[in-house]
Design an enzyme around this catalytic site. Structure first.
Site, PDB file in Angstrom:
ATOM      1  N   LEU A 152       0.827  -1.205   0.000  1.00 28.45           N
ATOM      2  CA  LEU A 152       0.000   0.000   0.000  1.00 28.45           C
ATOM      3  C   LEU A 152       0.866   1.261   0.000  1.00 28.45           C
ATOM      4  O   LEU A 152       2.060   1.200   0.322  1.00 28.45           O
ATOM      5  CB  LEU A 152      -0.917  -0.041   1.229  1.00 28.45           C
ATOM      6  CG  LEU A 152      -1.932  -1.200   1.192  1.00 28.45           C
ATOM      7  CD1 LEU A 152      -2.519  -1.476   2.566  1.00 28.45           C
ATOM      8  CD2 LEU A 152      -3.037  -0.899   0.184  1.00 28.45           C
ATOM      9  N   PRO A 153       0.270   2.417  -0.324  1.00 25.52           N
ATOM     10  CA  PRO A 153       1.085   3.635  -0.478  1.00 25.52           C
ATOM     11  C   PRO A 153       1.799   4.105   0.795  1.00 25.52           C
ATOM     12  O   PRO A 153       2.969   4.442   0.744  1.00 25.52           O
ATOM     13  CB  PRO A 153       0.070   4.685  -0.953  1.00 25.52           C
ATOM     14  CG  PRO A 153      -1.032   3.905  -1.589  1.00 25.52           C
ATOM     15  CD  PRO A 153      -1.108   2.614  -0.818  1.00 25.52           C
ATOM     16  N   THR A 211       6.260   0.668   1.942  1.00 23.19           N
ATOM     17  CA  THR A 211       7.261   1.487   2.634  1.00 23.19           C
ATOM     18  C   THR A 211       6.505   2.479   3.503  1.00 23.19           C
ATOM     19  O   THR A 211       5.797   3.350   2.974  1.00 23.19           O
ATOM     20  CB  THR A 211       8.134   2.261   1.621  1.00 23.19           C
ATOM     21  OG1 THR A 211       8.779   1.316   0.777  1.00 23.19           O
ATOM     22  CG2 THR A 211       9.180   3.101   2.341  1.00 23.19           C
ATOM     23  N   LYS A 259      15.299   0.229   5.260  1.00 23.26           N
ATOM     24  CA  LYS A 259      14.876   0.884   4.009  1.00 23.26           C
ATOM     25  C   LYS A 259      15.096   2.407   4.068  1.00 23.26           C
ATOM     26  O   LYS A 259      15.662   2.987   3.149  1.00 23.26           O
ATOM     27  CB  LYS A 259      13.391   0.549   3.785  1.00 23.26           C
ATOM     28  CG  LYS A 259      12.706   1.320   2.712  1.00 23.26           C
ATOM     29  CD  LYS A 259      12.816   0.699   1.348  1.00 23.26           C
ATOM     30  CE  LYS A 259      12.221   1.621   0.295  1.00 23.26           C
ATOM     31  NZ  LYS A 259      12.434   1.193  -1.039  1.00 23.26           N
ATOM     32  N   LYS A 290       9.450  10.986  -0.569  1.00 21.08           N
ATOM     33  CA  LYS A 290       8.652  10.254   0.425  1.00 21.08           C
ATOM     34  C   LYS A 290       9.584   9.540   1.415  1.00 21.08           C
ATOM     35  O   LYS A 290       9.411   9.626   2.635  1.00 21.08           O
ATOM     36  CB  LYS A 290       7.763   9.215  -0.279  1.00 21.08           C
ATOM     37  CG  LYS A 290       7.045   8.307   0.709  1.00 21.08           C
ATOM     38  CD  LYS A 290       6.392   7.087   0.066  1.00 21.08           C
ATOM     39  CE  LYS A 290       5.975   6.111   1.176  1.00 21.08           C
ATOM     40  NZ  LYS A 290       5.379   4.876   0.698  1.00 21.08           N
TER      41      LYS A 290
HETATM   42  P1  NAD Z   1       0.793   2.403  -6.306  1.00 18.67           P
HETATM   43  O1  NAD Z   1       0.173   3.697  -5.959  1.00 18.67           O
HETATM   44  O2  NAD Z   1       1.070   2.076  -7.738  1.00 18.67           O
HETATM   45  O3  NAD Z   1      -0.095   1.190  -5.709  1.00 18.67           O
HETATM   46  C1  NAD Z   1      -0.780   1.241  -4.498  1.00 18.67           C
HETATM   47  C2  NAD Z   1      -2.079   0.477  -4.688  1.00 18.67           C
HETATM   48  O4  NAD Z   1      -2.738   0.400  -3.430  1.00 18.67           O
HETATM   49  C3  NAD Z   1      -3.038   1.149  -5.674  1.00 18.67           C
HETATM   50  O5  NAD Z   1      -3.423   0.219  -6.667  1.00 18.67           O
HETATM   51  C4  NAD Z   1      -4.201   1.590  -4.795  1.00 18.67           C
HETATM   52  O6  NAD Z   1      -5.450   1.555  -5.459  1.00 18.67           O
HETATM   53  C5  NAD Z   1      -4.133   0.572  -3.677  1.00 18.67           C
HETATM   54  N1  NAD Z   1      -4.790   0.997  -2.446  1.00 18.67           N
HETATM   55  C6  NAD Z   1      -4.650   2.144  -1.762  1.00 18.67           C
HETATM   56  N2  NAD Z   1      -5.394   2.140  -0.641  1.00 18.67           N
HETATM   57  C7  NAD Z   1      -6.032   0.945  -0.624  1.00 18.67           C
HETATM   58  C8  NAD Z   1      -6.955   0.347   0.270  1.00 18.67           C
HETATM   59  N3  NAD Z   1      -7.364   0.974   1.363  1.00 18.67           N
HETATM   60  N4  NAD Z   1      -7.400  -0.898  -0.022  1.00 18.67           N
HETATM   61  C9  NAD Z   1      -6.980  -1.539  -1.131  1.00 18.67           C
HETATM   62  N5  NAD Z   1      -6.110  -1.020  -2.028  1.00 18.67           N
HETATM   63  C10 NAD Z   1      -5.644   0.215  -1.762  1.00 18.67           C
HETATM   64  O7  NAD Z   1       2.139   2.318  -5.457  1.00 18.67           O
HETATM   65  P2  NAD Z   1       3.419   1.381  -5.735  1.00 18.67           P
HETATM   66  O8  NAD Z   1       4.373   2.095  -6.617  1.00 18.67           O
HETATM   67  O9  NAD Z   1       2.949   0.009  -6.104  1.00 18.67           O
HETATM   68  O10 NAD Z   1       4.070   1.379  -4.274  1.00 18.67           O
HETATM   69  C11 NAD Z   1       3.540   0.602  -3.217  1.00 18.67           C
HETATM   70  C12 NAD Z   1       4.486   0.710  -2.039  1.00 18.67           C
HETATM   71  O11 NAD Z   1       5.777   0.240  -2.430  1.00 18.67           O
HETATM   72  C13 NAD Z   1       4.674   2.139  -1.517  1.00 18.67           C
HETATM   73  O12 NAD Z   1       4.738   2.103  -0.133  1.00 18.67           O
HETATM   74  C14 NAD Z   1       6.003   2.552  -2.156  1.00 18.67           C
HETATM   75  O13 NAD Z   1       6.669   3.529  -1.383  1.00 18.67           O
HETATM   76  C15 NAD Z   1       6.744   1.234  -2.151  1.00 18.67           C
HETATM   77  N6  NAD Z   1       7.810   1.126  -3.160  1.00 18.67           N
HETATM   78  C16 NAD Z   1       7.576   1.514  -4.446  1.00 18.67           C
HETATM   79  C17 NAD Z   1       8.602   1.386  -5.385  1.00 18.67           C
HETATM   80  C18 NAD Z   1       8.381   1.776  -6.828  1.00 18.67           C
HETATM   81  O14 NAD Z   1       9.366   1.859  -7.571  1.00 18.67           O
HETATM   82  N7  NAD Z   1       7.160   1.994  -7.274  1.00 18.67           N
HETATM   83  C19 NAD Z   1       9.847   0.856  -5.008  1.00 18.67           C
HETATM   84  C20 NAD Z   1      10.029   0.443  -3.690  1.00 18.67           C
HETATM   85  C21 NAD Z   1       8.987   0.577  -2.766  1.00 18.67           C
END
Ligand code: NAD
Length: 296
Positions: free
Chosen positions: A65-66, A96, A171, A246
Site C-alpha cells: 500500500l502507499p 514502505t 529501508k 517520500k
Molecule cells: P501504487 O500507488 O502504484 O499502488 C498502491 C495500490 O494500493 C493502488 O493500486 C491503490 O489503489 C491501492 N490501495 C490504496 N489504498 C487501498 C486500500 N485501502 N485498499 C486496497 N487497495 C488500496 O504504489 P506502488 O508504486 O505500487 O508502491 C507501493 C508501495 O511500495 C509504496 O509504499 C512505495 O513507497 C513502495 N515502493 C515503491 C517502489 C516503486 O518503484 N514503485 C519501489 C520500492 C517501494
C-alpha cells in the site's frame, strides 16, 4: 500450494501478485482500483469484495500500500484484516511506511494471535516484475521463516534485519544515504563542468578513486558514462524524485523521533522538495542534477 490474500495491486503489488500466481499459489485479491483487480483476475486470481474478505480462510496475506495511513486503516479496527483473519494467519506488509506505524501494527497483530513481518522492498517495478526484489524484513524469527518461501518467489535477496519495524529502518536508512549520495555525485559533476572537466573524465577517475559509489557507477546522473542510467533518456524514471522525497521524509520523521542528527538527510529532503514544488516529482531522482545546474 498456499491460499494467499493480496491487497494493493499497484505498480509494485500487481507484478508481485502475478509472480505468486505463476508459482502456483491461489490468490484472493483486493484493490480500490477495478483495473488493478482485473489485471490480477485475468492472470488467475479471485477478487474479494473488501480488504477484510481477503483475510478469511487464507494462509498468508501480503499488503503493498502507499503509506502508513493506508496500512493502519486496512489492518486495524472492527473492519480490519486483524479482526477478520483466522488466528495464526501470516501477514507480510511490503509497503514502505513509517517505523512507528509498522511497529504498532505488528504489535496489534501479535496481540490478535497473528504472525506478522514488515518487509519493504527495493528494486523498483523492474525488480517486482522479474521477481528480483530485495526484501528487508523485521519481526520474529518464526514469522520471518514462515514468510521466506513467499519472499523467495517475489525477490532475490531476502534479509532478516531483526525485530519488528527493522525492515523499515533498513529501508529509510539506505534510501536516505542514496538521496544524499546522488546529490553529492551531482554536485561533483556540476562543479567539474563549470571548471572545464568533462563528465566522462571525472567518471573515469572518480569511479576508480575514493569518490566511487553506486550513484556514480550504476546510476550516473550525467549522460554517457553509464548507458543504462536515466540520464541517457532525459531522466525518465526509474525511481521518481517524488518517491525519493517520500522516503527522505520518512527518514526525517524517524530521525526526529529517535533524536538522531541527520543534517545531510534534512538537506536532501529540502532539495527534493524543491523538485516537488516545481512540479518535477515524476522526473527520475537523478534529475536532481538539473536542479543544481539551474535547468529545472
Ligand atoms: P501504487 O500507488 O502504484 O499502488 C498502491 C495500490 O494500493 C493502488 O493500486 C491503490 O489503489 C491501492 N490501495 C490504496 N489504498 C487501498 C486500500 N485501502 N485498499 C486496497 N487497495 C488500496 O504504489 P506502488 O508504486 O505500487 O508502491 C507501493 C508501495 O511500495 C509504496 O509504499 C512505495 O513507497 C513502495 N515502493 C515503491 C517502489 C516503486 O518503484 N514503485 C519501489 C520500492 C517501494
Amino acid at each position: 500450494m498456499a491460499k494467499i490474500g493480496f491487497i494493493g495491486l499497484g505498480n509494485m503489488g500487481g507484478p508481485m501478485a502475478q509472480n505468486l500466481i505463476k508459482a502456483g499459489h491461489d490468490l484472493m485479491v483486493f484493490d480500490l482500483s477495478a483495473d488493478a483487480v482485473k489485471k490480477a483476475t485475468d492472470a488467475g486470481a479471485s477478487a474479494a469484495n473488501s480488504a477484510s474478505d481477503v483475510a478469511r480462510g487464507v494462509d498468508a496475506v501480503v499488503t503493498m500500500l502507499p503509506a502508513g495511513a493506508h496500512v493502519s486503516s486496512v489492518y486495524l479496527g472492527e473492519d480490519g484484516l486483524l479482526a477478520a483473519a483466522d488466528k495464526g494467519t501470516l501477514f507480510i506488509d511490503s509497503s514502505t511506511i513509517d517505523v512507528t506505524t509498522a511497529r504498532t501494527v505488528i504489535s496489534e497483530a501479535q496481540t490478535a494471535g497473528m504472525q506478522m513481518i514488515d518487509a519493504p522492498v527495493s528494486g523498483g517495478v523492474g525488480g517486482a516484475e522479474a521477481g528480483t526484489l530485495t526484501f528487508m524484513a523485521g519481526g520474529e524469527e518464526a514469522a520471518f521463516a514462515a514468510a521466506k518461501p513467499y519472499l523467495d518467489i517475489m525477490g532475490q535477496n531476502i534479509f532478516h534485519a531483526g525485530a519488528a519495524g527493522n525492515g523499515q529502518v533498513a529501508k529509510v536508512c539506505n534510501n536516505m544515504l542514496l538521496g544524499i549520495s546522488m546529490i553529492g555525485v551531482s554536485e561533483a559533476f556540476v562543479l567539474a563542468e563549470k571548471l572545464g572537466l568533462d563528465g566522462q573524465t571525472l567518471f573515469d577517475i572518480s569511479s576508480t578513486a575514493s569518490g566511487q559509489c553506486w550513484s556514480m557507477t550504476s546510476y550516473c546522473p550525467v549522460p554517457g558514462p553509464v548507458p543504462s542510467s536515466p540520464a541517457n533518456r532525459d531522466y525518465q524514471a526509474g525511481f521518481t524524485a517524488g518517491m525519493m522525497l517520500k522516503d527522505l521524509r520518512l527518514a526525517q520523521e524517524a530521525a526526529q523521533s529517535a533524536k538522531a542528527a541527520t543534517p545531510l538527510g534534512a538537506q536532501a529532503a529540502a532539495l527534493y522538495s524543491l523538485m516537488e514544488s516545481g512540479g518535477h516529482e515524476q522526473v527520475d531522482f537523478s534529475g536532481i542534477i538539473k536542479l543544481l545546474k539551474g535547468d529545472l
